[in-house]
Design a protein around this motif. Structure first.
Motif, PDB file in Angstrom:
ATOM      1  N   LEU A   1      44.931  48.006  48.061  1.00 52.13           N
ATOM      2  CA  LEU A   1      45.320  48.367  45.973  1.00 52.13           C
ATOM      3  C   LEU A   1      43.714  48.059  45.442  1.00 52.13           C
ATOM      4  CD1 LEU A   1      47.309  48.382  43.837  1.00 52.13           C
ATOM      5  CD2 LEU A   1      46.589  45.554  42.941  1.00 52.13           C
ATOM      6  N   TRP A   2      43.458  49.067  44.672  1.00 54.46           N
ATOM      7  CA  TRP A   2      42.924  50.045  44.191  1.00 54.46           C
ATOM      8  C   TRP A   2      42.788  50.142  42.461  1.00 54.46           C
ATOM      9  CZ3 TRP A   2      37.202  51.478  46.280  1.00 54.46           C
ATOM     10  CH2 TRP A   2      37.845  51.120  47.153  1.00 54.46           C
ATOM     11  N   LYS A   3      42.388  49.705  41.627  1.00 57.00           N
ATOM     12  CA  LYS A   3      42.268  49.731  40.147  1.00 57.00           C
ATOM     13  C   LYS A   3      41.054  50.132  39.612  1.00 57.00           C
ATOM     14  CE  LYS A   3      43.254  51.201  36.275  1.00 57.00           C
ATOM     15  NZ  LYS A   3      43.993  52.201  35.846  1.00 57.00           N
ATOM     16  N   VAL A   4      40.636  51.991  39.414  1.00 60.34           N
ATOM     17  CA  VAL A   4      39.228  52.300  39.654  1.00 60.34           C
ATOM     18  C   VAL A   4      39.483  53.434  37.893  1.00 60.34           C
ATOM     19  CG1 VAL A   4      37.408  54.028  40.651  1.00 60.34           C
ATOM     20  CG2 VAL A   4      38.708  52.837  41.696  1.00 60.34           C
ATOM     21  N   PHE A   5      38.401  52.009  37.279  1.00 60.88           N
ATOM     22  CA  PHE A   5      38.225  53.213  36.076  1.00 60.88           C
ATOM     23  C   PHE A   5      37.070  53.819  35.952  1.00 60.88           C
ATOM     24  CE2 PHE A   5      39.735  49.023  35.231  1.00 60.88           C
ATOM     25  CZ  PHE A   5      41.049  48.848  34.200  1.00 60.88           C
ATOM     26  N   GLY A   6      37.113  54.834  35.322  1.00 66.43           N
ATOM     27  CA  GLY A   6      35.794  56.192  34.820  1.00 66.43           C
ATOM     28  C   GLY A   6      36.677  57.624  35.266  1.00 66.43           C
TER      29      GLY A   6
ATOM     30  N   ARG B   1      47.374  41.664  36.386  1.00 61.88           N
ATOM     31  CA  ARG B   1      48.250  42.754  35.503  1.00 61.88           C
ATOM     32  C   ARG B   1      48.519  43.680  36.671  1.00 61.88           C
ATOM     33  NH1 ARG B   1      45.210  40.151  32.515  1.00 61.88           N
ATOM     34  NH2 ARG B   1      45.242  39.685  29.862  1.00 61.88           N
ATOM     35  N   CYS B   2      47.641  44.182  37.396  1.00 62.89           N
ATOM     36  CA  CYS B   2      48.745  44.960  38.326  1.00 62.89           C
ATOM     37  C   CYS B   2      50.202  45.152  39.093  1.00 62.89           C
ATOM     38  CB  CYS B   2      47.543  45.713  39.333  1.00 62.89           C
ATOM     39  SG  CYS B   2      45.755  46.918  39.087  1.00 62.89           S
ATOM     40  N   LEU B   3      49.968  43.741  39.764  1.00 65.44           N
ATOM     41  CA  LEU B   3      51.068  43.701  40.413  1.00 65.44           C
ATOM     42  C   LEU B   3      52.768  43.865  39.761  1.00 65.44           C
ATOM     43  CD1 LEU B   3      50.089  39.511  41.530  1.00 65.44           C
ATOM     44  CD2 LEU B   3      49.839  42.084  42.477  1.00 65.44           C
TER      45      LEU B   3
ATOM     46  N   GLU C   1      48.427  50.036  35.073  1.00 67.55           N
ATOM     47  CA  GLU C   1      48.432  50.750  36.315  1.00 67.55           C
ATOM     48  C   GLU C   1      47.560  50.878  37.337  1.00 67.55           C
ATOM     49  OE1 GLU C   1      51.244  52.656  36.906  1.00 67.55           O
ATOM     50  OE2 GLU C   1      52.209  52.489  34.952  1.00 67.55           O
ATOM     51  N   PRO C   2      48.027  50.396  38.524  1.00 65.56           N
ATOM     52  CA  PRO C   2      46.649  50.956  39.738  1.00 65.56           C
ATOM     53  C   PRO C   2      46.274  52.154  40.004  1.00 65.56           C
ATOM     54  CG  PRO C   2      48.697  49.301  40.669  1.00 65.56           C
ATOM     55  CD  PRO C   2      48.998  50.142  39.208  1.00 65.56           C
TER      56      PRO C   2
END
Length: 362
Positions: A25-30, A88-90, A95-96
């Motif tokens: 799982l990844w959550k990347v901002f930018g 929160r991604c779960l 959004e992941p």
């Protein structure tokens, strides 16, 4: 809290198929965030290097774990470690960017809006630090609110809410407004509101961090009690190590979006994965976390029915007292069978952080 061990599952956790399964799982901002997980060179950068190269921040960085039915799974880390983003991604409150999330084998990322709403209302209920209570409603009506949203009839939802209010220790306060409650009482209302919809999983996002220490301890005991009575699956987010050790069957310790160690409280305290974890657990009273399973010398003792016998999950602090009282080594007994023996020297060695005696038998 639950120490059933499954073959191939050395962390000593609840057995059975996972409720939540999270893979890569990844959550990347930018800008162009989706390029980061797909590019091995970018994925390998440290946080500062990634920001310099792309302007992105990986709040969750290639994380994988399972949450098994009936366990309390704690995600712990300092501020900015990514733990709240992860929870929160779960349920896709965030959004992941990449990876997979499944609940009971169903792909959460593939859920449409209707199915996602059903997930959040029925299957995975959140308990937040900020209670979000409706100020104009009574305790009873706040607790019943989720059931009202589900379309449950008034008489049925109020009866269910009254039952849950009593369960969390607010009996007699049903007609009070949130403004008439203390912080701890308001948090109990938030917990009751989540429980009222009978969710498959309770997700706690640092729910007690704003409470006074004594109230916080009471709420921790409440979670322990509810878990003991109901066996409900819980995912608990915290920055507090003592809270994690008290509540968790397993702990995922995060740093810079990554899970640096995942294991039982005993494993993390006894065998920290690196210097970061070692520093985290340095001041933990080992005798209150480690069990006699860690300290025992394997082998029969010849007297499994001796009154001084100890269960394998007895903490070392209690074992020291038992051995001191009897003046003799104690059997470690499970199911009428002697697993091993502990004596004063071995127990003190574990407390002092000497290499685990159990390794002698390997």
């Amino acid at each position: 809290m639950n120490t059933t061990t499954e073959p191939g599952n050395p962390t000593g956790t609840t057995t059975g198929a996972p409720v939540f399964s999270v893979q890569n799982l990844w959550k990347v901002f930018g800008p162009k965030a989706d390029q980061v997980p797909a590019d091995p060179a970018l994925a390998a950068l440290d946080p500062a290097g990634l920001r310099a190269r792309t302007g992105c921040t990986a709040a969750v960085h290639d994380v994988s774990f399972d949450v098994r039915k009936g366990e309390v799974f704690v995600v712990m880390g300092l501020s900015g470690s990514g733990k709240s983003t992860l929870v929160r991604c779960l349920t896709r409150l965030i959004e992941p960017t990449a990876g997979t999330i499944a609940i009971d084998g169903e792909d959460v990322r593939a859920m449409d809006r209707t199915r996602l709403r059903e997930l959040r209302r029925h299957r995975a209920a959140m308990v937040f630090q900020h209670f979000g209570l409706l100020p104009h409603r009574t305790v009873l009506d706040n607790v019943a609110y989720g059931l009202e949203i589900q379309g449950v009839g008034k008489a049925e939802r109020r009866a269910r809410a009254k039952e849950i209010v009593a369960k969390v220790g607010l009996d007699g306060m049903e007609q009070r407004r949130p403004s008439q409650l203390s912080g701890g009482q308001r948090q109990r209302v938030g917990l009751a509101r989540a429980l009222a919809v009978d969710p498959q999983v309770l997700l706690f996002d640092e729910p007690f961090s704003a409470l006074d220490p004594l109230i916080r301890r009471d709420m921790q005991e409440e979670v322990v009690r509810l878990h003991r009575e109901e066996g409900r699956t819980m995912v608990f987010i915290t920055h507090d190590l003592s809270e994690a050790l008290k509540l968790g069957d397993r702990i995922a310790l995060m740093r810079d979006g990554r899970v640096v160690q995942l294991g039982s409280p005993e494993e993390i305290v006894a065998r920290p994965a690196d210097d970061y974890v070692r520093e985290f657990v340095r001041d933990v009273p080992r005798e209150q976390v480690l069990t006699v399973r860690t300290a025992m010398r394997p082998g029969g003792c010849g007297a499994p029915d001796h009154p001084g016998a100890l269960p394998p999950d007895a903490v070392v602090a209690d074992a020291v007292k038992a051995v001191a009282r009897s003046g003799r080594a104690a059997c470690v007994v499970e199911g009428g069978r002697c697993l091993g023996v502990v004596d004063h020297a071995r127990l003190l060695g574990v407390v002092a952080g000497v290499e685990s005696p159990a390794k002698e038998a390997v």
